[in-house]
Design a protein around this motif. Structure first.
Motif, mmCIF file in Angstrom:
data_model
loop_
_atom_site.group_PDB
_atom_site.id
_atom_site.type_symbol
_atom_site.label_atom_id
_atom_site.label_comp_id
_atom_site.label_asym_id
_atom_site.label_seq_id
_atom_site.Cartn_x
_atom_site.Cartn_y
_atom_site.Cartn_z
ATOM 1 N N GLY A 6 110.275 -40.900 -42.833
ATOM 2 C CA GLY A 6 111.574 -41.586 -43.635
ATOM 3 C C GLY A 6 111.211 -41.530 -44.811
ATOM 4 N N LEU A 7 110.717 -40.283 -45.323
ATOM 5 C CA LEU A 7 110.195 -40.005 -46.731
ATOM 6 C C LEU A 7 111.118 -39.100 -47.522
ATOM 7 N N SER A 8 111.324 -39.562 -48.683
ATOM 8 C CA SER A 8 112.231 -38.645 -49.396
ATOM 9 C C SER A 8 111.878 -38.317 -50.680
ATOM 10 N N PHE A 9 111.907 -36.955 -50.927
ATOM 11 C CA PHE A 9 111.523 -36.207 -52.206
ATOM 12 C C PHE A 9 112.650 -35.262 -52.857
ATOM 13 N N ASP A 10 112.357 -35.104 -53.938
ATOM 14 C CA ASP A 10 113.394 -34.301 -54.599
ATOM 15 C C ASP A 10 113.171 -32.717 -54.373
ATOM 16 N N HIS A 11 111.893 -32.433 -54.052
ATOM 17 C CA HIS A 11 111.459 -31.092 -53.784
ATOM 18 C C HIS A 11 110.272 -31.094 -52.746
ATOM 19 N N VAL A 12 110.446 -30.245 -51.888
ATOM 20 C CA VAL A 12 109.339 -29.958 -50.764
ATOM 21 C C VAL A 12 108.555 -28.502 -51.289
ATOM 22 N N PHE A 13 107.378 -28.882 -52.127
ATOM 23 C CA PHE A 13 106.616 -27.717 -52.468
ATOM 24 C C PHE A 13 105.355 -27.525 -51.490
ATOM 25 N N PHE B 203 102.829 -35.017 -54.930
ATOM 26 C CA PHE B 203 101.988 -35.683 -53.929
ATOM 27 C C PHE B 203 101.281 -34.771 -52.872
ATOM 28 N N ASP B 204 99.948 -34.993 -52.865
ATOM 29 C CA ASP B 204 99.281 -34.551 -51.505
ATOM 30 C C ASP B 204 99.847 -35.317 -50.401
ATOM 31 N N VAL B 205 99.671 -34.876 -49.401
ATOM 32 C CA VAL B 205 100.302 -35.228 -48.264
ATOM 33 C C VAL B 205 99.154 -36.014 -47.043
ATOM 34 N N PHE B 206 98.481 -34.874 -46.645
ATOM 35 C CA PHE B 206 97.824 -35.462 -45.480
ATOM 36 C C PHE B 206 96.612 -36.303 -46.165
ATOM 37 N N GLY B 207 96.501 -37.628 -45.535
ATOM 38 C CA GLY B 207 95.368 -38.341 -46.036
ATOM 39 C C GLY B 207 96.056 -39.345 -47.327
ATOM 40 N N THR C 166 106.606 -32.775 -52.886
ATOM 41 C CA THR C 166 105.069 -32.540 -52.225
ATOM 42 C C THR C 166 104.319 -31.454 -52.890
ATOM 43 N N LEU C 167 103.256 -31.376 -52.700
ATOM 44 C CA LEU C 167 102.444 -30.301 -53.042
ATOM 45 C C LEU C 167 101.004 -30.438 -52.083
ATOM 46 N N SER C 168 101.531 -29.544 -51.029
ATOM 47 C CA SER C 168 100.489 -29.680 -49.817
ATOM 48 C C SER C 168 100.160 -28.554 -49.293
ATOM 49 N N ASN C 169 98.872 -28.291 -48.578
ATOM 50 C CA ASN C 169 98.650 -27.065 -48.086
ATOM 51 C C ASN C 169 99.415 -26.783 -46.549
ATOM 52 N N GLY C 170 100.187 -27.941 -46.244
ATOM 53 C CA GLY C 170 101.083 -27.905 -45.036
ATOM 54 C C GLY C 170 102.167 -26.814 -45.300
ATOM 55 N N ASN C 171 102.542 -26.186 -44.188
ATOM 56 C CA ASN C 171 103.857 -25.120 -44.473
ATOM 57 C C ASN C 171 104.835 -26.095 -44.558
#
Length: 270
Positions: free
Chosen positions: A166-173, A16-20, A149-154
């Motif tokens: 309150g968002l859950s993911f298996d991994h934060v990339f 998932f892209d995040v921003f927007g 996630t797969l976002s440009n955010g750090n």
């Protein structure tokens, strides 16, 4: 159409892209900035110079909307121009702070905020409100797919956003994970490798066709979620029309967002 959705049949994981895509950055940042400006104008303790107060009084809400958009545009330009082979790594948090300082200078607003206030305001990107469909949509999708996630955010930014919303993911990339910013292929393929999957077993969910195009070129599936004000490509442009031919799943505005994605993907299994 089967020809458009068949590439999603073997999907095991969603990025998932995040921003927007997952969060409404525009309203969140604008609301916090407006609140801080109001406090500055109404508090005697702010002790702003008369010239700065006059400058603030001349700015309208549309001006502040434009200020926020320029802040966002600076992020887009930064990530697009970053060269992982030659440039020293710089996080999105660092960029947001530096670009905020530059914008305040450009808008003749130097001295409006203290150094501590600039630091705090630059971290507003850690506190963005999710779209109304995001949390429930992620929950439904997580029942059938690995999510990340797969976002440009750090990484710290993404973890804070997940906690805040309150968002859950298996991994934060993050781009930080792979030391390259999207649309560099290293981000998409790095996430695929980290999941232990093949590109055709992973799909990217995003509100930006440029992001999806880069993912598709790496062999990933593509799921487009239209969000108001997010698409860089104009609806009248040929490339926008052509995208309908290569995007594997297209969820338009008003079609449920991530809940619409979950419903459409569920239909593939029936």
């Amino acid at each position: 159409m089967p020809s458009k959705t068949s590439r999603l049949t073997p999907i095991k994981a969603l990025l998932f892209d995040v921003f927007g895509t997952l969060v409404d950055w525009r309203s969140s940042v604008t609301d916090e900035l407006s609140l801080r400006i109001f406090r500055k104008q109404s508090s005697p303790e702010a002790n702003l110079p008369p010239a700065l107060l006059t400058r603030l009084e001349a700015l309208t809400q549309s001006d502040w909307d434009r200020f926020v958009q320029e802040w966002r545009d600076s992020y887009t330009a930064f990530t697009r121009n970053f060269n992982p082979q030659t440039d020293e790594w710089k996080s999105i948090d660092e960029h947001h702070r530096d670009s905020l300082v530059e914008l305040l200078r450009k808008w003749d607003l130097e001295g409006l905020f203290t150094e501590a206030e600039i630091e705090s305001l630059s971290l507003v990107w850690h506190r963005l409100t999710p779209w109304p469909d995001t949390a429930q949509g992620l929950e439904e999708l997580h029942r059938r797919y690995t999510t990340a996630t797969l976002s440009n955010g750090n990484t710290s930014l993404l973890r804070d956003l997940a906690d805040f919303g309150g968002l859950s993911f298996d991994h934060v990339f993050s781009a930080e994970t792979f030391r390259a910013y999207k649309p560099d292929p290293g981000t998409y393929l790095g996430a695929v490798r980290a999941l232990g999957l093949r590109p055709e077993e992973v799909a990217l969910v995003a509100a930006h066709l440029k992001d999806l195009k880069a993912a598709r070129e790496c062999g990933l599936g593509t799921i487009y979620v239209e969000r108001e004000g997010e698409e860089e490509w104009g609806r009248e442009e040929e490339r926008f029309a052509e995208a309908r031919g290569w995007v594997d799943l297209w969820v338009g505005e008003g079609e449920g967002g991530l809940l619409g994605v979950a419903e459409r993907l569920r239909a593939l299994e029936e």
